[in-house]
Design a protein around this motif. Structure first.
Motif, PDB file in Angstrom:
ATOM      1  N   GLN A   1       0.830  -1.204   0.000  1.00  0.00           N
ATOM      2  CA  GLN A   1       0.000   0.000   0.000  1.00  0.00           C
ATOM      3  C   GLN A   1       0.869   1.260   0.000  1.00  0.00           C
TER       4      GLN A   1
ATOM      5  N   ASP B   1       2.336   1.709  -3.474  1.00  0.00           N
ATOM      6  CA  ASP B   1       1.310   2.219  -4.388  1.00  0.00           C
ATOM      7  C   ASP B   1       1.058   3.710  -4.153  1.00  0.00           C
ATOM      8  N   ALA B   2       0.955   4.079  -2.874  1.00  0.00           N
ATOM      9  CA  ALA B   2       0.668   5.477  -2.533  1.00  0.00           C
ATOM     10  C   ALA B   2       1.798   6.403  -2.969  1.00  0.00           C
TER      11      ALA B   2
ATOM     12  N   LYS C   1       1.897   6.912  -6.752  1.00  0.00           N
ATOM     13  CA  LYS C   1       0.872   7.863  -7.199  1.00  0.00           C
ATOM     14  C   LYS C   1       1.297   9.303  -6.930  1.00  0.00           C
ATOM     15  N   GLU C   2       2.045   9.511  -5.862  1.00  0.00           N
ATOM     16  CA  GLU C   2       2.532  10.855  -5.519  1.00  0.00           C
ATOM     17  C   GLU C   2       3.713  11.272  -6.384  1.00  0.00           C
TER      18      GLU C   2
END
Length: 133
Positions: free
Chosen positions: A17, A20-21, A24-25
């Motif tokens: 997680q 993934d986070a 995306k940033e």
């Protein structure tokens, strides 16, 4: 300024997680993302313990509300010792945006912010702080 390497153990699902986070940033590495999280934690800790910080207070208001304008100026004069600079921007016919740059103990900055955000006729306020050590 040297670099310290250390390991972090996380449950697999949390690590996925996190990856993934940060992807995306736009982070290219976990190290930079973890660095930013740690800096944010340190700043928050300094904020909570009354240490010196720098920050930006932004205020959106209707410039036709003369009482609000006058009160904003009066409060800023009361806090002149922690206000470094301010900028007044005319967004449109009705709305003004003010940015106040501050530096001081976190309780002083918080006091100014609370005074400003609770004023009548203020449409929006926000406070962003940074660790200056």
């Amino acid at each position: 300024m040297g670099v310290v390497r250390f390991g972090v153990s996380l449950p697999r699902d949390i690590a996925h997680q996190f990856d993934d986070a940060i992807k995306k940033e736009g982070y290219e590495t976990r190290s930079k993302a973890i660095y930013d999280l740690i800096k944010k934690y340190i700043t928050q800790s300094k904020w909570q313990h009354g240490e010196k910080i720098a920050g930006i207070i932004s205020i959106l208001y209707d410039h036709h509300e003369k009482d609000a304008v006058n009160t904003l100026l009066e409060i800023q004069h009361e806090y002149h010792d922690i206000i470094i600079s301010s900028q007044h921007i005319h967004l449109d016919h009705d709305n003004c945006f003010e940015v106040i740059i501050v530096k001081g103990k976190s309780n002083e900055v918080e006091g100014l912010y609370r005074r400003l955000k609770t004023l009548k006729n203020i449409k929006d306020t926000s406070l962003t702080v940074a660790d200056i050590s």
